[in-house]
Design a protein around this motif. Structure first.
Motif, PDB file in Angstrom:
ATOM      1  N   LEU A 402     -23.115 -47.276  50.661  1.00  0.00           N
ATOM      2  CA  LEU A 402     -22.856 -47.157  49.229  1.00  0.00           C
ATOM      3  C   LEU A 402     -22.079 -45.863  49.007  1.00  0.00           C
ATOM      4  O   LEU A 402     -22.604 -44.770  49.207  1.00  0.00           O
ATOM      5  N   HIS A 403     -20.825 -46.008  48.617  1.00  0.00           N
ATOM      6  CA  HIS A 403     -19.937 -44.852  48.445  1.00  0.00           C
ATOM      7  C   HIS A 403     -19.908 -44.481  46.965  1.00  0.00           C
ATOM      8  O   HIS A 403     -19.317 -45.172  46.144  1.00  0.00           O
ATOM      9  N   GLN A 404     -20.534 -43.363  46.637  1.00  0.00           N
ATOM     10  CA  GLN A 404     -20.728 -42.974  45.249  1.00  0.00           C
ATOM     11  C   GLN A 404     -19.495 -42.383  44.570  1.00  0.00           C
ATOM     12  O   GLN A 404     -18.633 -41.786  45.222  1.00  0.00           O
ATOM     13  N   LEU A 405     -19.481 -42.509  43.237  1.00  0.00           N
ATOM     14  CA  LEU A 405     -18.610 -41.689  42.404  1.00  0.00           C
ATOM     15  C   LEU A 405     -19.252 -40.313  42.235  1.00  0.00           C
ATOM     16  O   LEU A 405     -18.566 -39.294  42.147  1.00  0.00           O
ATOM     17  N   GLY A 406     -20.571 -40.294  42.206  1.00  0.00           N
ATOM     18  CA  GLY A 406     -21.344 -39.061  42.301  1.00  0.00           C
ATOM     19  C   GLY A 406     -20.978 -37.990  41.299  1.00  0.00           C
ATOM     20  O   GLY A 406     -20.959 -38.214  40.096  1.00  0.00           O
ATOM     21  N   ASN A 407     -20.670 -36.810  41.812  1.00  0.00           N
ATOM     22  CA  ASN A 407     -20.366 -35.645  40.980  1.00  0.00           C
ATOM     23  C   ASN A 407     -18.874 -35.368  40.872  1.00  0.00           C
ATOM     24  O   ASN A 407     -18.473 -34.222  40.646  1.00  0.00           O
ATOM     25  N   HIS A 408     -18.060 -36.385  41.032  1.00  0.00           N
ATOM     26  CA  HIS A 408     -16.626 -36.144  41.044  1.00  0.00           C
ATOM     27  C   HIS A 408     -16.187 -35.486  39.741  1.00  0.00           C
ATOM     28  O   HIS A 408     -16.466 -35.970  38.650  1.00  0.00           O
ATOM     29  N   GLY A 409     -15.484 -34.362  39.863  1.00  0.00           N
ATOM     30  CA  GLY A 409     -15.028 -33.610  38.707  1.00  0.00           C
ATOM     31  C   GLY A 409     -13.592 -33.950  38.350  1.00  0.00           C
ATOM     32  O   GLY A 409     -12.936 -34.742  39.022  1.00  0.00           O
ATOM     33  N   PRO A 410     -13.094 -33.335  37.283  1.00  0.00           N
ATOM     34  CA  PRO A 410     -13.782 -32.321  36.472  1.00  0.00           C
ATOM     35  C   PRO A 410     -14.672 -32.887  35.370  1.00  0.00           C
ATOM     36  O   PRO A 410     -15.344 -32.124  34.682  1.00  0.00           O
ATOM     37  N   SER A 411     -14.682 -34.213  35.199  1.00  0.00           N
ATOM     38  CA  SER A 411     -15.461 -34.809  34.104  1.00  0.00           C
ATOM     39  C   SER A 411     -16.905 -35.048  34.534  1.00  0.00           C
ATOM     40  O   SER A 411     -17.390 -36.187  34.545  1.00  0.00           O
ATOM     41  N   TYR A 412     -17.615 -33.971  34.875  1.00  0.00           N
ATOM     42  CA  TYR A 412     -18.997 -34.116  35.317  1.00  0.00           C
ATOM     43  C   TYR A 412     -19.844 -34.802  34.253  1.00  0.00           C
ATOM     44  O   TYR A 412     -20.783 -35.540  34.567  1.00  0.00           O
ATOM     45  N   TYR A 413     -19.550 -34.573  32.993  1.00  0.00           N
ATOM     46  CA  TYR A 413     -20.370 -35.101  31.898  1.00  0.00           C
ATOM     47  C   TYR A 413     -20.349 -36.622  31.834  1.00  0.00           C
ATOM     48  O   TYR A 413     -21.217 -37.239  31.192  1.00  0.00           O
ATOM     49  N   ARG A 428     -18.443 -30.758  27.946  1.00  0.00           N
ATOM     50  CA  ARG A 428     -18.123 -32.131  27.576  1.00  0.00           C
ATOM     51  C   ARG A 428     -16.613 -32.336  27.537  1.00  0.00           C
ATOM     52  O   ARG A 428     -16.087 -33.101  26.729  1.00  0.00           O
ATOM     53  N   ASN A 429     -15.907 -31.666  28.420  1.00  0.00           N
ATOM     54  CA  ASN A 429     -14.453 -31.689  28.421  1.00  0.00           C
ATOM     55  C   ASN A 429     -13.951 -31.707  29.853  1.00  0.00           C
ATOM     56  O   ASN A 429     -14.484 -31.006  30.720  1.00  0.00           O
ATOM     57  N   ALA A 430     -12.922 -32.513  30.113  1.00  0.00           N
ATOM     58  CA  ALA A 430     -12.331 -32.542  31.457  1.00  0.00           C
ATOM     59  C   ALA A 430     -11.513 -31.292  31.745  1.00  0.00           C
ATOM     60  O   ALA A 430     -11.259 -30.966  32.902  1.00  0.00           O
ATOM     61  N   ASP A 431     -11.101 -30.577  30.697  1.00  0.00           N
ATOM     62  CA  ASP A 431     -10.384 -29.321  30.859  1.00  0.00           C
ATOM     63  C   ASP A 431     -11.421 -28.208  30.975  1.00  0.00           C
ATOM     64  O   ASP A 431     -11.945 -27.713  29.973  1.00  0.00           O
ATOM     65  N   LEU A 432     -11.744 -27.833  32.211  1.00  0.00           N
ATOM     66  CA  LEU A 432     -12.818 -26.867  32.442  1.00  0.00           C
ATOM     67  C   LEU A 432     -12.515 -25.512  31.826  1.00  0.00           C
ATOM     68  O   LEU A 432     -13.430 -24.724  31.569  1.00  0.00           O
ATOM     69  N   GLY A 433     -11.249 -25.225  31.575  1.00  0.00           N
ATOM     70  CA  GLY A 433     -10.888 -23.957  30.973  1.00  0.00           C
ATOM     71  C   GLY A 433     -11.403 -23.809  29.555  1.00  0.00           C
ATOM     72  O   GLY A 433     -11.451 -22.693  29.014  1.00  0.00           O
ATOM     73  N   LYS A 434     -11.812 -24.904  28.933  1.00  0.00           N
ATOM     74  CA  LYS A 434     -12.329 -24.862  27.565  1.00  0.00           C
ATOM     75  C   LYS A 434     -13.841 -24.683  27.523  1.00  0.00           C
ATOM     76  O   LYS A 434     -14.445 -24.696  26.446  1.00  0.00           O
ATOM     77  N   CYS A 435     -14.469 -24.569  28.685  1.00  0.00           N
ATOM     78  CA  CYS A 435     -15.922 -24.411  28.772  1.00  0.00           C
ATOM     79  C   CYS A 435     -16.273 -23.096  29.452  1.00  0.00           C
ATOM     80  O   CYS A 435     -15.494 -22.573  30.252  1.00  0.00           O
TER      81      CYS A 435
END
Length: 571
Positions: A402-413, A428-435
């Protein structure tokens, strides 16, 4: 359309635009009149001054010099980088090709610079392979408004300006050739002089910190693309090398149940945030409540999926790493099939990277109308649905990956449901620079909770299996940087990848039947789990657990070796 016309237009001797292959598409915007050599120099300087921030920051950080020596090193490096770009453009561009070539390179370089500046991405061949193998859903998460704005301002706008330039036509072919030879010759002289001016510091930097060159735009991605293309177009690859031709499975005793092993390949989970490893947060509560064996010091084959997945299923592994040899050989799954064990790869990622070539494969990457899916992807739990139905037609032993999507970033949320949103506020943003960094860590840890939940459900499913002796092995493919030293995501060259990217969790669970049929002393395995392990152990440990005998099995890499009750339980 004016922009396209201008890019492909040509000029008369006075620099006036004349008819072009795109036809009359409108009135041209008249820009400055420049010779082609001048345009090449200006563009090369622009690359150096505006699209190599990450490169020069790393030069400063790694050089170990300051004061006048640092200033000289920076000037020398800038001169060399500019001259190399002049050489490249001078050899490639003609009066008819300079505008489209420069425009394309400006846009691509702006995109590369954004990722290097914001995520410390090194564009080596491995990273280029990742980019080329990325699917639309994965790529879409990286295309943030910040990315588009940066590419627009640093790439598209300069490209438009370059296309408005009126190229001055030389008086004769001889003068054009002479001007080009002079341009290239001066570039070589500048490179030589700059190298000698700061030779000691420059040579030390390049010798001790070779990966720095993969930050130098545009040469980094151009050289890496050329390498990848060259690899893909080699004339002779030869047949796939057979691994374990003698593989045979030890027969089960009469009345024994067949084995059903699930191998979960995690995605982007790092050991540092794994609750079972002593992390300050309990991110693995369900596993902690289960009778699992946790390996606390595990090193990955690579810092990205393209390297790690083929490597961990290979007989060669990291200790004898050879990408061509790994890609050109059968994997663990092929050896299991030869021994009579059926395999199935279920994928919620971007494929099995050749590991399951010509074997059973199911993809869950395309979202469906389901509560576990959004418009881009499904959560990993969907791979558990119908799993028993998928293996019911195989009365013997079965191994499912079972090959996971897991914690693939940057959209961890996006990797966890609301019920597992325990660490807040989360990014809650794919642009990590905003967090903030803490918000990023919170989102990441929530995603680890989702992996724990997925594994907990898989174990409970296997516990209820009445027809098989069951087991589960979980190991992540690589880790993730969450802002340490201003580095984010993963994929740094292995030689400089931090532990956050190459230290991964690994967990094993077995039913009483699986332990009994292998005569395993679980306490012996627990004692072994405190010692260092790596992806190299997976190939041999699975063969050992599934009781496959072959000369390809290295017992020194089998994590269960010596832990048989009959052998005295010596790890």
């Amino acid at each position: 359309m004016d922009y396209l016309k201008k890019c492909f237009s040509r000029s008369d001797r006075q620099g006036r635009a004349v008819s072009d292959p795109l036809g009359r598409l409108g009135r041209h915007v008249r820009g400055p009149q420049l010779g082609i050599s001048t345009l090449i120099i200006v563009v090369a300087l622009y690359f150096t001054l505006f699209l190599n921030n990450a490169f020069f920051a790393e030069v400063i950080a790694k050089s170990g010099v300051d004061g006048a020596a640092r200033a000289l090193l920076l000037l020398s490096t800038a001169a060399i980088l500019t001259s190399l770009n002049v050489l490249f453009l001078g050899l490639l561009c003609t009066r008819w090709t300079v505008k489209p070539v420069v425009s394309l390179l400006l846009v691509l370089s702006a995109a590369a610079a954004y990722n290097s500046d914001n995520y410390s991405v090194y564009f080596d061949a491995s990273m280029v392979r990742n980019v080329l193998k990325t699917d639309s859903a994965e790529a879409g998460e990286l295309l943030t408004w910040g990315f588009f704005l940066a590419v627009l301002m640093k790439g598209v706008f300069p490209a438009v300006v370059a296309c408005t330039v009126r190229i001055r036509r030389p008086s004769s072919l001889a003068s054009a050739v002479l001007a080009r030879v002079l341009l290239l010759g001066v570039s070589v002289v500048v490179i030589t002089g700059a190298a000698f001016a700061s030779f000691d510091n420059l040579s030390s930097l390049m010798r001790n910190h070779k990966p720095v060159r993969y930050l130098a735009t545009p040469g980094n991605y151009l050289a890496s693309i050329a390498k990848v293309v060259r690899e893909q177009t080699r004339a002779e690859r030869g047949p796939i090398q057979v691994v374990g031709p003698d593989a045979r499975m030890k027969p089960h005793p009469p009345g024994a149940k067949p084995h059903f092993l699930v191998i979960v390949v995690g995605e982007t989970v790092r050991a540092q945030n794994w609750g079972l490893n002593g992390y300050s947060r309990q991110t693995t509560p369900q596993l902690a409540a289960s009778d699992v064996v946790n390996f606390s010091d595990v090193t990955a084959c690579g810092s990205n999926t393209e390297v790690s997945v083929p490597c961990m299923f290979s007989v060669y592994g990291r200790r004898d790493y050879d990408r061509d040899k790994i890609r050109g050989s059968e994997s663990l799954l092929h050896v299991l099939e030869r021994a009579g064990i059926k395999t199935l790869w279920r994928d919620n990622q971007t494929g099995c990277k050749g590991v399951c070539a010509d074997l059973a494969f199911e993809s869950f990457r395309v979202p469906i109308k389901d509560g576990l899916c959004d418009d881009q992807a499904c959560r990993d739990e969907i791979m558990l649905r119908g799993l028993h139905d998928a293996i019911d037609d195989n009365p013997g032993d079965v191994v499912v990956v079972l090959h996971q999507l897991g914690n693939h970033g940057p959209s961890y949320y996006k990797r966890y449901p609301e019920v597992l949103r325990r660490f807040t506020p989360d990014c809650r943003n794919a642009d990590l620079g905003k967090c903030t960094r803490q918000q990023i860590v919170n989102a990441y840890d929530n995603a680890v909770l989702a992996t724990d939940d997925f594994l907990g459900k898989a174990i409970r499913m296997l516990e209820q299996d009445q027809s098989h002796d069951t087991g589960l092995i979980y190991v992540s493919d690589h880790g993730e940087s969450l802002g340490e030293a201003n580095v984010y995501l993963h994929g740094l060259p292995y030689a400089i990848a931090p532990d956050t990217q190459i230290k991964v969790p690994m967990v094993m669970w077995m039913s009483e039947g699986m332990k009994s049929s292998n005569n395993l002393d679980l306490q012996c395995v627990r004692d072994r789990s405190k010692r260092p392990a790596s992806h190299d152990n997976l190939f041999h440990s699975v063969l050992g657990l599934m009781q496959v005998r072959t000369k390809s099995l290295d017992e020194s890499l089998n994590l269960f070796s010596g832990c048989s009750i009959n052998s005295g339980s010596t790890p």
